[in-house]
Design a protein around this motif. Structure first.
Motif, PDB file in Angstrom:
ATOM      1  N   VAL A  77      -9.361   5.000   6.089  1.00  0.00           N
ATOM      2  CA  VAL A  77      -8.805   3.824   5.247  1.00  0.00           C
ATOM      3  C   VAL A  77     -10.008   3.285   4.436  1.00  0.00           C
ATOM      4  CG1 VAL A  77      -7.512   1.890   5.038  1.00  0.00           C
ATOM      5  CG2 VAL A  77      -7.067   3.182   6.894  1.00  0.00           C
TER       6      VAL A  77
ATOM      7  N   ARG B 149      -9.388  11.292  -3.796  1.00  0.00           N
ATOM      8  CA  ARG B 149      -9.560  11.996  -2.708  1.00  0.00           C
ATOM      9  C   ARG B 149     -10.091  13.599  -3.075  1.00  0.00           C
ATOM     10  NH1 ARG B 149      -4.082  10.831  -1.865  1.00  0.00           N
ATOM     11  NH2 ARG B 149      -3.877   8.600  -0.515  1.00  0.00           N
TER      12      ARG B 149
ATOM     13  N   ASN C  40      -7.466  -1.450  -4.364  1.00  0.00           N
ATOM     14  CA  ASN C  40      -6.357  -1.305  -3.317  1.00  0.00           C
ATOM     15  C   ASN C  40      -6.743  -0.298  -2.103  1.00  0.00           C
ATOM     16  OD1 ASN C  40      -4.155  -1.594  -2.244  1.00  0.00           O
ATOM     17  ND2 ASN C  40      -2.767  -0.694  -3.585  1.00  0.00           N
ATOM     18  N   PHE C  41      -6.131  -0.200  -1.264  1.00  0.00           N
ATOM     19  CA  PHE C  41      -6.553   0.703   0.037  1.00  0.00           C
ATOM     20  C   PHE C  41      -5.802   2.145  -0.357  1.00  0.00           C
ATOM     21  CE2 PHE C  41      -6.290  -3.489   2.008  1.00  0.00           C
ATOM     22  CZ  PHE C  41      -7.673  -3.399   2.540  1.00  0.00           C
ATOM     23  N   ILE C  42      -6.638   3.112   0.190  1.00  0.00           N
ATOM     24  CA  ILE C  42      -6.097   4.320  -0.018  1.00  0.00           C
ATOM     25  C   ILE C  42      -6.516   4.925   1.435  1.00  0.00           C
ATOM     26  CG2 ILE C  42      -6.198   4.521  -2.544  1.00  0.00           C
ATOM     27  CD1 ILE C  42      -8.689   6.484  -2.096  1.00  0.00           C
ATOM     28  N   THR C  43      -5.737   6.058   1.686  1.00  0.00           N
ATOM     29  CA  THR C  43      -6.111   6.699   3.053  1.00  0.00           C
ATOM     30  C   THR C  43      -6.664   7.977   2.589  1.00  0.00           C
ATOM     31  OG1 THR C  43      -3.944   7.679   3.102  1.00  0.00           O
ATOM     32  CG2 THR C  43      -4.263   5.673   4.419  1.00  0.00           C
TER      33      THR C  43
ATOM     34  N   ILE D  38       0.889  -1.184  -0.029  1.00  0.00           N
ATOM     35  CA  ILE D  38       0.229   0.072   0.064  1.00  0.00           C
ATOM     36  C   ILE D  38       0.825   1.218  -0.132  1.00  0.00           C
ATOM     37  CG2 ILE D  38      -1.871   1.133   1.245  1.00  0.00           C
ATOM     38  CD1 ILE D  38      -2.191  -1.730   2.450  1.00  0.00           C
ATOM     39  N   ASP D  39       1.091   1.967  -1.109  1.00  0.00           N
ATOM     40  CA  ASP D  39       1.904   3.157  -1.368  1.00  0.00           C
ATOM     41  C   ASP D  39       1.937   4.019  -0.203  1.00  0.00           C
ATOM     42  OD1 ASP D  39      -0.449   3.730  -2.336  1.00  0.00           O
ATOM     43  OD2 ASP D  39       0.168   4.484  -4.305  1.00  0.00           O
ATOM     44  N   ASP D  40       0.508   4.722   0.119  1.00  0.00           N
ATOM     45  CA  ASP D  40       0.571   5.623   0.956  1.00  0.00           C
ATOM     46  C   ASP D  40      -0.222   5.404   2.289  1.00  0.00           C
ATOM     47  OD1 ASP D  40      -1.944   5.437  -0.403  1.00  0.00           O
ATOM     48  OD2 ASP D  40      -2.024   7.669  -0.869  1.00  0.00           O
ATOM     49  N   TYR D  41      -0.357   4.012   2.469  1.00  0.00           N
ATOM     50  CA  TYR D  41      -0.861   3.521   3.702  1.00  0.00           C
ATOM     51  C   TYR D  41      -0.142   3.458   5.122  1.00  0.00           C
ATOM     52  CZ  TYR D  41      -3.638   0.792   6.980  1.00  0.00           C
ATOM     53  OH  TYR D  41      -4.292   0.200   8.031  1.00  0.00           O
ATOM     54  N   ARG D  42      -0.193   4.456   6.097  1.00  0.00           N
ATOM     55  CA  ARG D  42       0.402   4.147   7.202  1.00  0.00           C
ATOM     56  C   ARG D  42      -0.196   3.296   8.221  1.00  0.00           C
ATOM     57  NH1 ARG D  42       1.347  10.024   7.917  1.00  0.00           N
ATOM     58  NH2 ARG D  42      -0.638  10.050   6.826  1.00  0.00           N
TER      59      ARG D  42
END
Lengths: 112, 158
Positions: free
Chosen positions: B129, B142, B89-92, A102-106
């Motif tokens: 998330v 976003r 995929n996941f994104i924040t 996940i590229d921008d998942y912290r």
């Protein structure tokens, strides 16, 4: 056929078609999280339309108000259920389709 | 909030005055009270209430349109797209500065809008998330959420 019956038929039919689409989605989509997309959206609108059709059919009776309550609770709880399934899938790290880092998942807590 | 109470009070009085209490009579009374508050907004100090009601109506329209679009999108994905064309995929999504209630409403709306579902709300209510079906361009997702949902939610909660 009266106007009410036509409207009822259309609402119930389109609702059941949407529920069918979400069932096909559960079969066809590759992993848990993609399936929860199909369930959250198509099932919510499907049940909403079916109950709305029932409401139109019943007219303004006492029982009709209960259908409004049923619509409210269904529409509020289905997305929450899909959210919880997604949360579990994330926490248990269930195998995912095209698993990529996940590229921008912290991780929560690692925030500076 | 005070103006909403006044509106409700007028509706109840109208219900008690009408010959036959019914849902229609209550709705009529509520509408009448709303018109009264709109006419006397200087005196009753209900300008903020009017603004919020119109913002809420606008939000409901936007949300209904998004919800229908989401369903069309899901039907299209389910019936016509192969597994190989999906890039989930996941994104924040950053929600710093929003009240818990606004975060709750936003996450609920995200679950019902095209291409995204809420997966996790972090414990500090600052980050959502999301899971998207096409995560090739997270910043576009976003920006879209900012433009469409966040703005219309904030317009009636603040």
């Amino acid at each position: 056929m009266t106007m009410t019956e036509m409207l009822t038929g259309m609402l119930v039919l389109s609702g059941s078609l949407l529920i069918l689409a979400s069932a096909i989605g559960v079969l066809r989509l590759p992993d848990v999280l993609c399936r929860s997309h199909a369930v959250a959206k198509a099932l919510t609108l499907g049940i909403f339309l079916m109950l709305l059709g029932l409401w139109v059919y019943q007219g303004e009776k006492q029982t009709a108000l209960k259908i409004l309550l049923a619509i409210f609770f269904q529409v509020v709880t289905i997305p929450v259920g899909s959210h919880l399934i997604g949360l579990l899938a994330l926490q248990k790290d269930i195998p995912r389709w095209r698993h990529r880092p996940i590229d921008d998942y912290r991780e929560p807590g690692n925030r500076s | 909030m005070k103006s909403f109470g006044v509106n409700l009070l007028i509706a109840v009085i109208w219900l008690l005055l009408s010959a036959e209490p019914s849902v229609i009579a209550f709705a009529m009374g509520f509408l009448l009270g709303f018109v009264l508050l709109a006419v006397f907004q200087r005196v009753l100090g209900s300008r903020d209430y009017m603004r919020r009601v119109f913002a809420l109506g606008r939000f409901l329209l936007v949300f209904a349109w998004e919800f229908l679009a989401a369903n069309a999108n899901v039907v299209w994905v389910v019936l016509f797209r192969s597994k190989e064309s999906l890039h989930p995929n996941f994104i924040t999504y950053d929600v710093t500065g929003l009240k818990p209630f606004e975060v709750l409403l936003l996450s609920y709306c995200i679950s019902l809008t095209p291409g995204s579902t809420t997966v996790q709300v972090t414990d500090d209510f600052r980050t959502l998330v999301l899971h998207t079906l096409d995560a090739d361009n997270p910043s576009a997702v976003r920006a879209r959420l900012d433009r469409v949902l966040k703005r219309s939610i904030l317009s009636f909660t603040r």
